[in-house]
Every structure is written in C-alpha cells, then in structure tokens.
Design a protein around this motif. Sequence first.
Motif, PDB file in Angstrom:
ATOM      1  N   TRP A  12       0.848  -1.203   0.000  1.00 26.64           N
ATOM      2  CA  TRP A  12       0.000   0.000   0.000  1.00 26.64           C
ATOM      3  C   TRP A  12       0.879   1.247   0.000  1.00 26.64           C
ATOM      4  N   TRP A  13       0.945   1.916  -1.152  1.00 28.25           N
ATOM      5  CA  TRP A  13       1.647   3.201  -1.240  1.00 28.25           C
ATOM      6  C   TRP A  13       0.599   4.307  -1.199  1.00 28.25           C
ATOM      7  N   GLY A  14       0.777   5.262  -0.313  1.00 29.73           N
ATOM      8  CA  GLY A  14      -0.220   6.324  -0.257  1.00 29.73           C
ATOM      9  C   GLY A  14       0.122   7.381   0.766  1.00 29.73           C
ATOM     10  N   SER A  15      -0.904   8.081   1.203  1.00 34.82           N
ATOM     11  CA  SER A  15      -0.711   9.122   2.207  1.00 34.82           C
ATOM     12  C   SER A  15      -1.965   9.202   3.059  1.00 34.82           C
ATOM     13  N   ALA A  16      -1.900  10.030   4.083  1.00 34.33           N
ATOM     14  CA  ALA A  16      -2.992  10.102   5.054  1.00 34.33           C
ATOM     15  C   ALA A  16      -3.337  11.549   5.330  1.00 34.33           C
ATOM     16  N   THR A  17      -4.578  11.743   5.759  1.00 35.45           N
ATOM     17  CA  THR A  17      -4.986  13.081   6.173  1.00 35.45           C
ATOM     18  C   THR A  17      -6.218  12.982   7.056  1.00 35.45           C
ATOM     19  N   SER A  18      -6.772  14.123   7.447  1.00 33.59           N
ATOM     20  CA  SER A  18      -8.017  14.113   8.228  1.00 33.59           C
ATOM     21  C   SER A  18      -8.930  15.225   7.746  1.00 33.59           C
ATOM     22  N   ALA A  19     -10.202  15.056   8.039  1.00 31.68           N
ATOM     23  CA  ALA A  19     -11.232  15.989   7.562  1.00 31.68           C
ATOM     24  C   ALA A  19     -10.929  17.438   7.956  1.00 31.68           C
ATOM     25  N   THR A  20     -10.752  17.684   9.253  1.00 34.07           N
ATOM     26  CA  THR A  20     -10.575  19.061   9.723  1.00 34.07           C
ATOM     27  C   THR A  20      -9.322  19.695   9.127  1.00 34.07           C
ATOM     28  N   GLN A  21      -8.329  18.873   8.789  1.00 34.63           N
ATOM     29  CA  GLN A  21      -7.057  19.421   8.332  1.00 34.63           C
ATOM     30  C   GLN A  21      -7.006  19.735   6.839  1.00 34.63           C
ATOM     31  N   ILE A  22      -7.942  19.197   6.053  1.00 35.19           N
ATOM     32  CA  ILE A  22      -7.898  19.524   4.614  1.00 35.19           C
ATOM     33  C   ILE A  22      -9.215  20.001   4.017  1.00 35.19           C
ATOM     34  N   GLU A  23     -10.351  19.634   4.597  1.00 32.01           N
ATOM     35  CA  GLU A  23     -11.609  19.920   3.902  1.00 32.01           C
ATOM     36  C   GLU A  23     -11.877  21.402   3.734  1.00 32.01           C
ATOM     37  N   GLY A  24     -11.655  22.191   4.799  1.00 32.52           N
ATOM     38  CA  GLY A  24     -12.135  23.567   4.771  1.00 32.52           C
ATOM     39  C   GLY A  24     -13.654  23.543   4.801  1.00 32.52           C
ATOM     40  N   ALA A  25     -14.298  24.555   4.183  1.00 30.60           N
ATOM     41  CA  ALA A  25     -15.774  24.591   4.123  1.00 30.60           C
ATOM     42  C   ALA A  25     -16.379  24.322   5.498  1.00 30.60           C
ATOM     43  N   ALA A  26     -15.777  24.912   6.535  1.00 31.05           N
ATOM     44  CA  ALA A  26     -16.195  24.613   7.909  1.00 31.05           C
ATOM     45  C   ALA A  26     -17.632  25.048   8.186  1.00 31.05           C
ATOM     46  N   ASP A  27     -18.100  26.065   7.463  1.00 33.57           N
ATOM     47  CA  ASP A  27     -19.485  26.530   7.674  1.00 33.57           C
ATOM     48  C   ASP A  27     -20.372  26.230   6.477  1.00 33.57           C
ATOM     49  N   GLU A  28     -19.906  25.364   5.575  1.00 36.58           N
ATOM     50  CA  GLU A  28     -20.681  25.079   4.359  1.00 36.58           C
ATOM     51  C   GLU A  28     -21.265  23.675   4.409  1.00 36.58           C
ATOM     52  N   GLY A  29     -22.219  23.459   3.501  1.00 31.54           N
ATOM     53  CA  GLY A  29     -22.717  22.103   3.297  1.00 31.54           C
ATOM     54  C   GLY A  29     -23.418  21.509   4.501  1.00 31.54           C
ATOM     55  N   GLY A  30     -23.976  22.388   5.341  1.00 34.46           N
ATOM     56  CA  GLY A  30     -24.756  21.884   6.478  1.00 34.46           C
ATOM     57  C   GLY A  30     -23.929  21.346   7.631  1.00 34.46           C
ATOM     58  N   LYS A  31     -22.625  21.623   7.625  1.00 32.26           N
ATOM     59  CA  LYS A  31     -21.765  21.075   8.685  1.00 32.26           C
ATOM     60  C   LYS A  31     -22.054  21.735  10.030  1.00 32.26           C
ATOM     61  N   GLY A  32     -22.061  20.913  11.079  1.00 34.99           N
ATOM     62  CA  GLY A  32     -22.147  21.450  12.436  1.00 34.99           C
ATOM     63  C   GLY A  32     -20.773  21.878  12.917  1.00 34.99           C
ATOM     64  N   LYS A  33     -20.734  22.490  14.099  1.00 35.16           N
ATOM     65  CA  LYS A  33     -19.448  22.925  14.656  1.00 35.16           C
ATOM     66  C   LYS A  33     -18.772  21.773  15.395  1.00 35.16           C
ATOM     67  N   ASN A  34     -17.439  21.705  15.272  1.00 34.20           N
ATOM     68  CA  ASN A  34     -16.692  20.797  16.141  1.00 34.20           C
ATOM     69  C   ASN A  34     -15.860  21.640  17.108  1.00 34.20           C
ATOM     70  N   ILE A  35     -15.114  20.973  17.981  1.00 36.87           N
ATOM     71  CA  ILE A  35     -14.388  21.725  19.017  1.00 36.87           C
ATOM     72  C   ILE A  35     -13.337  22.669  18.430  1.00 36.87           C
ATOM     73  N   TRP A  36     -12.829  22.350  17.235  1.00 34.23           N
ATOM     74  CA  TRP A  36     -11.801  23.210  16.633  1.00 34.23           C
ATOM     75  C   TRP A  36     -12.405  24.499  16.111  1.00 34.23           C
ATOM     76  N   ASP A  37     -13.582  24.385  15.482  1.00 39.14           N
ATOM     77  CA  ASP A  37     -14.280  25.588  15.003  1.00 39.14           C
ATOM     78  C   ASP A  37     -14.557  26.525  16.181  1.00 39.14           C
ATOM     79  N   TYR A  38     -15.000  25.922  17.278  1.00 41.06           N
ATOM     80  CA  TYR A  38     -15.377  26.706  18.464  1.00 41.06           C
ATOM     81  C   TYR A  38     -14.150  27.336  19.116  1.00 41.06           C
ATOM     82  N   TRP A  39     -13.113  26.532  19.303  1.00 32.96           N
ATOM     83  CA  TRP A  39     -11.923  27.040  19.994  1.00 32.96           C
ATOM     84  C   TRP A  39     -11.278  28.161  19.188  1.00 32.96           C
ATOM     85  N   TYR A  40     -11.266  28.000  17.869  1.00 27.72           N
ATOM     86  CA  TYR A  40     -10.689  29.044  17.028  1.00 27.72           C
ATOM     87  C   TYR A  40     -11.493  30.340  17.142  1.00 27.72           C
ATOM     88  N   GLN A  41     -12.826  30.220  17.232  1.00 30.70           N
ATOM     89  CA  GLN A  41     -13.660  31.420  17.390  1.00 30.70           C
ATOM     90  C   GLN A  41     -13.364  32.124  18.712  1.00 30.70           C
TER      91      GLN A  41
END
Length: 462
Positions: A12-41
């Motif tokens: 398996w050759w590949g790479s890894a990531t996570s939603a909060t670290q690459i998706e962006g669109a934190a307030d788009e597409g019906g997304k709720g808040k997570n602790i990172w959105d809140y803490w940053y605010q």
Amino acid sequence: MSLNYKFPDGFWWGSATSATQIEGAADEGGKGKNIWDYWYQTEPNRFFENVGPETTSNFYHQYKEDIQLMKEIGHNTFRLSISWSRLIPGGRGEVNPEAVAFYNNVINELLANDIEPFVNLFHFDMPLELQEKGGWGNRDVADAYRDYAKECFRLFGDRVKKWFTFNEPIVPVEGGYLYDFHYPNVVDAKRAVQVAYHTMIAHAKAVESFRSFNIEDGKIGIILNLTPSYPRSNNPADLRASNIADLFFNRSFLDPAVLGEYPQELIDILREHGQLPFTKEKDKDLLKENTADLLGVNYYQPRRVKAKEHLPNPYSPFMPDWFFDNYEMPGRKMNKYRGWEIYEKGIYDIMINLKENYGNIESFVSENGMGVQNEERFIENGEIQDDYRIDFIKEHLKWLHKAIEEGCNAKGYHLWAFMDNWSWMNAYKNRYGFFSVDLKTQKRTPKKSAHWIRTVSGHNGF
C-alpha cells in the motif's frame, strides 16, 4: 532497474490526512461545529498566525483534482477521515444529505482512479454539542459514536473495505486532559483516564457494530501513534522509567485494541494513585470480543526517558511524568524545525514488538513524515527541492523493509501528508506534503519528493 529494496506485491503506497485538516468549508454544506471551530472562534491567538480550520486546503471543493494528483504520483491507497460534525451535525440525529453526497463523491472518485479508500471515523474532531455534554468523559458519547459509526458502515460499507475507529486516541487524552494543548484544556489525570477508557469502549462498540454488517473482505482496526520508549541506560531505574512511559503512552491503547485487555501493571499504578476509571461489568467481555483486525502505526520520533532526577511536587496534579524524565541523548539526529529527533530504526523496533508480543497483527505505517518551516527557501526552478524529505522517507522504508524480511506483517507505507495541510495549533507553520499548497490561490505544486515517490511506487521499491 535493479532494486535494493523491493516490497511485497500489493504493497500500500499512499498518504494520510483528516477531515478538519484539509476539507475547509467549515461553515458550508450543512456542517455542524466541532471543538476546533469553536476554539478558534474563542481563542484564535492559540493558533499559529491566527489561521483557523475554516479554509485549510479546500479539499471540499478541490477533491477531484487532488485525487487526480494522487493517481499521478502512484498512490494505490489513501486514508481520509469522515467529519462526524459534517455527517451528523450536533453528533446525534439526522444524517446530513450534503455530507453524504460529498463523501460518496470522494469515495467514488478514489475508486475510479484505482485508489483504495481507507476511512477513519474520528480524528480529534468532537462535535461541539457532545463536548458540551462532557465529550469522551461521558459514557453516553460512546453510544452516540457507535450510532455514527453504524451510519458510516451503512452508507459507505458497500465500497469501503478498510475502516479505522480512531486516529491517535492518546492525543485528545494528552492534549485535552493532561497537557493543555487541545481543547477543552483540562488538566486532570482522573478525567484523562476516564476519557481514554470511554474511547476504547467506543472503539469496541463500533467494531461490534461493524461485524454485524458482514462486509465482504471488510476489516476494521485502529490507528495508534506508537512511540518506542528507550531508556537512557540499562540501569534498573532507567528501565523502570521507560517501562512506565510505555504503559501510559503506548500500551494503554495498544493492549486493549489488539489483545482485548489492559496491562495489569498499568491498572496497579492507577489504582495505587487513585486514578482508576469507572467501568461497567460487561466491559471486559466487550473489549475482549472486539479487537482490531488491522493496526495503523503512526511513527514520527522516539521517546527517550530516564529515571526521575527529583521527586514530584506533592502539591502538583498527578501526571505520567511522575515516573520518568525525558532524556536528550547526546548526538541524536534532529529535525530542527519541529524539535523532534529522527530515529529511523524506531519503525523496525515497533514492528518487531508487534510480531513478538501482539500476534503479528496485520499492520502498516499509517503516518510518518517530516514537517519543515519556510520550505520556499528550497525552491529551484519553481520546485521545492525537499531532498531532506526523500532521505527521511527512504531511511524509514529501509528499516520497514528489514522488518518485513524478518517476517513482520506490515502491508504498506502512508506519508503524512499528500499535500501541505492545516495542523491543529501549528496551522501551516510546518509543511509536510508531497505537494505544496499556496494558501492565497490554493494552487498545488509538486515538490521533488512527489516525483521520487511516483518512481518508488511504480517500481514497488527503490
């Protein structure tokens, strides 16, 4: 081309990531808040250069071109995470159709490009409403997580065969409840132990739910950041210090996840200091019957420890650090940007340990990487010449290859990360990717390492 290091077929050759670290669109597409959105605010100053998770690397909008680039550099696998607060805003209740469409599109796009998706369910991003109810400190949240996991298996299990319950579950414990580097910034070991315990209960409940789906060729596991604890010397006091560090930081998750039970020594230490968690009668069976099929290993640096120089302050809160001091070995090799030691043999030592003490569980390197600041210093002819990253990967792969030759059941190598991404409190300070990301234009540009890995994965070795 003759290869000195040839990897097994299907590696398996590949790479890894996570939603909060690459998706962006934190307030788009019906997304709720997570602790990172809140803490940053509430405390943007706690993030490097005040950069928060709202834009990050814009994968939400650019996933198609990103997956195309993955294919171009020879990825056959890619790990991503699902954002719980995007899929089920608030953490409980109705599934958000826009999120379902997004994750379906990403999974289908990966498969269309012959890249197998590895899907992780939780990567540090607790929905805010559930954190307000106590987060992992509240046992009900483990049930909410099981329900969320069940929705993911139902929605995507027809195409996704490799699932992971958690990424580095020790990190929210350390960051959020011991050392104040993640929200909710609590310093309380007893709560930390309870959080760790409920995380493992949530893991076991998700595994139990997964098995009820009977997904063909499906496997479920967990991703742990295993950091070998090396003693300063063979003095019994140093050996004891490294053993206790290992119990707290590695075996606290590795043993219940793979063996289905906690190490007795760890239980004894917690009992002696009045730190044991609340448990339920049937928990032991739940853990024993729902162990991982597959283990992701994240490895960046070793932990070197020695016996305590001084007795702990009797008025200080209980900490794992009561039992050891960190040790700076003279002459160690450093990544000076991150302040981390580079010790490639650590990956071999981890794999041998899994082989000898954990039933040689099927595993892979799920993260390994080198973060460097101000990489634009290394641009020549429009391209970052990241030979330091190529050397870093190559030397780790040599040790991984040796472990495989000695019978370790290691199936792949994923770099952190495919492209530069937002990192919890460091934001974009250290860059890790095969591709650089221009934060103003969101343009992706390959680094020298991207061309190198394409050749390696193409030849299945180097």
